[in-house]
Scaffold this motif. Structure first.
Motif, PDB file in Angstrom:
ATOM      1  N   TYR A 108       0.845  -1.193   0.000  1.00 35.56           N
ATOM      2  CA  TYR A 108       0.000   0.000   0.000  1.00 35.56           C
ATOM      3  C   TYR A 108       0.885   1.249   0.000  1.00 35.56           C
ATOM      4  CZ  TYR A 108      -4.080  -2.847   1.362  1.00 35.56           C
ATOM      5  OH  TYR A 108      -5.098  -3.762   1.405  1.00 35.56           O
ATOM      6  N   HIS A 109       0.395   2.329  -0.577  1.00 33.76           N
ATOM      7  CA  HIS A 109       1.128   3.591  -0.535  1.00 33.76           C
ATOM      8  C   HIS A 109       0.145   4.738  -0.319  1.00 33.76           C
ATOM      9  CE1 HIS A 109      -0.079   3.094  -4.781  1.00 33.76           C
ATOM     10  NE2 HIS A 109      -0.173   4.409  -4.796  1.00 33.76           N
ATOM     11  N   PRO A 110       0.569   5.773   0.411  1.00 33.25           N
ATOM     12  CA  PRO A 110      -0.335   6.899   0.701  1.00 33.25           C
ATOM     13  C   PRO A 110      -0.660   7.688  -0.560  1.00 33.25           C
ATOM     14  CG  PRO A 110       1.556   6.860   2.194  1.00 33.25           C
ATOM     15  CD  PRO A 110       1.863   5.920   1.082  1.00 33.25           C
ATOM     16  N   VAL A 111      -1.924   8.061  -0.700  1.00 35.36           N
ATOM     17  CA  VAL A 111      -2.348   8.862  -1.853  1.00 35.36           C
ATOM     18  C   VAL A 111      -3.066  10.133  -1.427  1.00 35.36           C
ATOM     19  CG1 VAL A 111      -2.512   6.867  -3.384  1.00 35.36           C
ATOM     20  CG2 VAL A 111      -4.514   7.561  -2.062  1.00 35.36           C
ATOM     21  N   ASN A 112      -3.498  10.188  -0.189  1.00 31.35           N
ATOM     22  CA  ASN A 112      -4.261  11.352   0.282  1.00 31.35           C
ATOM     23  C   ASN A 112      -4.180  11.392   1.801  1.00 31.35           C
ATOM     24  OD1 ASN A 112      -5.844  13.633   0.178  1.00 31.35           O
ATOM     25  ND2 ASN A 112      -7.763  12.552  -0.151  1.00 31.35           N
ATOM     26  N   ARG A 113      -4.460  12.542   2.364  1.00 33.03           N
ATOM     27  CA  ARG A 113      -4.422  12.690   3.816  1.00 33.03           C
ATOM     28  C   ARG A 113      -5.671  13.418   4.285  1.00 33.03           C
ATOM     29  NH1 ARG A 113       0.712  15.180   7.265  1.00 33.03           N
ATOM     30  NH2 ARG A 113       0.967  13.371   8.628  1.00 33.03           N
TER      31      ARG A 113
END
Length: 281
Positions: free
Chosen positions: A268-273
């Protein structure tokens, strides 16, 4: 199904334009014994910067004060300190500016994460004495109780009662066929669970189809046995078999169980916060 504890008639406000088209809304949700209320709201972009958002925020705060007073009266105790929590995406700077200027402060950050499903998917094998099964209605109450135990040490979490749990498992987007439960073979006790949802309409706006893990939890006494990893690997395979492009979830950036590290390890990788803002009223 209408909520008995958060009935829409008294906890929702709608804004209409002169032609009767809804352009804005705000809603309050609160557990009777909860330490905070959750506020939700949105304004049509064409109607922003006209003071509508400020008016909705004022309504949210006023209704929050009322809810705390109502709950204190029903319990026969003193008024608790009203607190309102609002989640927004970090990229929505105009909403952040409104909250900051209205006395709110940031209390937590959350990461939306994606995992592409093309190519090899991870495999995870459960320990002996554990079995993974598809989520079924007869498991719902046991999973609810397991969820309350699993999230007892998580920031901001409050126990889910039977009514709020029904809204979770009976949501129109819920996909029990894409969800799974890990059981202890000898006792039948729930050790962990992964509850998924899918919004078929989001593919048109986002450009990809995703299976979303709404809730993932492992009871404390079962942690350290690879259950969360097995549930995520199973979810990816279910999502891929259903023709979806990505696996998605959200995680508290300060999750005490090390979930963020696990998600990164599994691709998984961050795309939004998103950001949690609080105000004591």
């Amino acid at each position: 199904m209408e909520s008995r504890k958060n009935p829409p008639r008294s906890n929702t406000v709608l804004g209409f334009d002169p032609d009767g088209v809804p352009r804005a809304y705000a809603r309050i949700s609160k557990n009777r014994d909860g330490e905070k209320a959750h506020g939700f709201g949105c304004v049509d972009p064409q109607w922003q910067r006209r003071g509508v958002g400020s008016a909705l925020l004022q309504w949210l705060e006023a209704r929050t004060r009322q809810r705390f007073a109502e709950d204190a009266g029903a319990a026969g105790g003193p008024d608790a300190e009203p607190r309102l929590r609002i989640f927004i995406e970090q990229k929505h700077e105009h909403q952040a500016a409104l909250l900051a200027s209205s006395g709110y402060h940031v209390v937590r950050y959350f990461n939306e994460m994606h995992r592409p499903l093309a190519g090899p998917l991870p495999q995870a094998v459960l320990d002996a004495g554990l079995e993974l099964v598809t989520m079924e209605p007869h498991l719902s109450e046991a999973v609810r109780l397991a969820h309350n135990q699993a999230f007892a040490d998580h920031w901001g979490s409050e126990p889910r009662d039977e009514e709020s749990w029904r809204f979770t498992v009976n949501d129109p987007l819920a996909r029990p066929d894409l969800s799974a439960v890990v059981l202890e073979t000898g006792t039948g006790d729930v050790a962990g669970y992964q509850l998924a949802s899918h919004d078929p309409e989001s593919a048109a706006t986002r450009g990809f189809s995703e299976g979303y893990t709404e809730l993932l939890g492992v009871r404390r006494e079962f942690r350290g046995r690879g259950i969360a990893q097995a549930l995520l690997a199973d979810a990816m395979r279910r999502f891929a078999a259903a023709g979806m492009d990505k696996a998605s979830l959200d995680v508290d950036s300060e999750n005490p169980t090390g979930a963020l590290a696990l998600y990164l390890k599994m691709g998984y990788h961050p795309v939004n916060r998103s950001v949690a803002w609080d105000k004591v009223l």
